[in-house]
Design a protein around this motif. Sequence first.
Motif, short mmCIF file in Angstrom:
data_model
loop_
_atom_site.label_atom_id
_atom_site.label_comp_id
_atom_site.label_asym_id
_atom_site.label_seq_id
_atom_site.Cartn_x
_atom_site.Cartn_y
_atom_site.Cartn_z
N ASP A 137 0.85 -1.18 0.00
CA ASP A 137 0.00 0.00 0.00
C ASP A 137 0.90 1.24 0.00
O ASP A 137 1.70 1.43 0.92
CB ASP A 137 -0.90 -0.02 1.24
N ASP A 177 -0.78 -1.18 -10.24
CA ASP A 177 -2.01 -0.83 -9.52
C ASP A 177 -3.13 -0.70 -10.55
O ASP A 177 -3.49 0.41 -10.96
CB ASP A 177 -1.81 0.47 -8.74
N ASP A 179 -6.39 -1.21 -10.42
CA ASP A 179 -7.66 -0.59 -10.03
C ASP A 179 -7.48 0.76 -9.36
O ASP A 179 -8.42 1.34 -8.82
CB ASP A 179 -8.48 -1.52 -9.13
N ASP A 181 -6.14 1.88 -6.56
CA ASP A 181 -6.49 2.02 -5.15
C ASP A 181 -5.25 2.22 -4.28
O ASP A 181 -5.33 2.10 -3.06
CB ASP A 181 -7.28 0.80 -4.67
#
Length: 360
Positions: A137, A177, A179, A181
Motif C-alpha cells: 500500500d 495498480d 484498479d 487504489d
Amino acid sequence: MKQKLLLVSLLSIIMLAGTTAFADNVTFKVDMSYLESVGLFDPATQGAAIRGSMTNWHDSPENLPDWTLADDNSDLVYEGTLDVGTTTPIQYKYVVYDLGTTTVYWESGDNRRLQLTGSDIELDPVVWEIEVTFQVDMTRAERLGIFDPDSNGVSLRGNFTSWNDDPNTLPDWALTDEDMDMIYNGTFVNLNPPELAYKYVITDTGTTLLNWEDAIANREDTLTTVEDVTFELAFWDSIPPPETAITANVLFRVDVTPLLELDAFDPTLGDTLQLRGEFNGWSDSDPENSIMRQSLVSLTQYELTVPITAVVGQALPYKFFISYDDQGGTRDVPESGWEEPASTGGANRFYVFGEQEQQT
C-alpha cells in the motif's frame, strides 16, 4: 445360406470395429528441478502425478498409482505414458504427493488443456512453477510527498534480484495498480532462494530507482510449500495509512479578559481576534474561517466554528492571533500579534480531532 451368414458376420465385425474406442497414449513430463534445488521437493519422500478430466479430478490416494509419473533416469523430469481414452480435449494439472500419505499439492495457474489427435502424443517437459504475489500500500508514501502515482512506479529489490540497482532490470520486478487504489501488486515465478529478503523501491516511470524503504530492516519471508503464496498486504516503510478522513464542525472559544485588562486588545479600535492553524493555512485569507466573533454567552469570550476535514485522533496545531489596527500609525501596537501561551511554552496549541460531527 452360408454366403448370407458370412455376409452378416462381416457386417457385424465392421460395425463393431467402427464403434471400438481407440486409446490415445499421452506422455506427460514435469520438471521438478527448481523445487528440488530450493528444498521444496524431495524425491525420496515425494512423487509426481496427473489429475484431470480423464481422472475425474479425484484426490483419492488409492488412485494415485494409476496416474503417477516416474523419474527413472534421476534427472528430476518425471514422466509417464498414460492411456487417456478418446475424450477430447482433456484438461489436467500436475500434482505433488507425499509418499505414504494422503497429502496432495496442486500446481498453480489455469488447467492445462490438450487437444487429442487419435495418435500418440509426447509432450515437452514443463517446469513446476510457484507463483509468489507481493502487495504494498503506497498511500502513506504519497502523503509524505515521495510518491506520485502519475509519475512514479513501484518495484522489488531483494536477494532473489541480487539486490542490483541495474535500471534495465527494474521493469522485470515492477508491481502495478490496475484498479488505482494505491495498492500495488506483482506476481513472480520460482524465486530463489526460498528464504526471501527484500524491500520495495520507488522508481520513475522510466527505469530510474529513486527511493528505497529506509525506515525498516529487510523484509523477510520463506517459501515452505510447492503451492502458490500471496504475502500479506504491506505498507511502505511499514507505516500504515491513516484511517479515512471525516469532516466535522469544530467550535473554538477563548476568554480575552486578561487582554482587555492589559489594554492589549481593543475591538472598538478595529482589532480583530483570529484563529489560525493548518486547517486554514495559518492565515486570514478566508475571513469566515479565521476571524472570531464575540460570544452571545459572554462579551469577554470569542468563538468560531470551523469545518475541518481530518482523521479521527489527528492532532491539529493552531494559535490565536490579534490583527491590530494602528489607526494610521497614531497608535502604538505590538510588532507581533501571535499569542505565546504559557501552557505550551509559547509553542502551538493542539486540538485532537474527534469522531463527532459537532466538536468543541
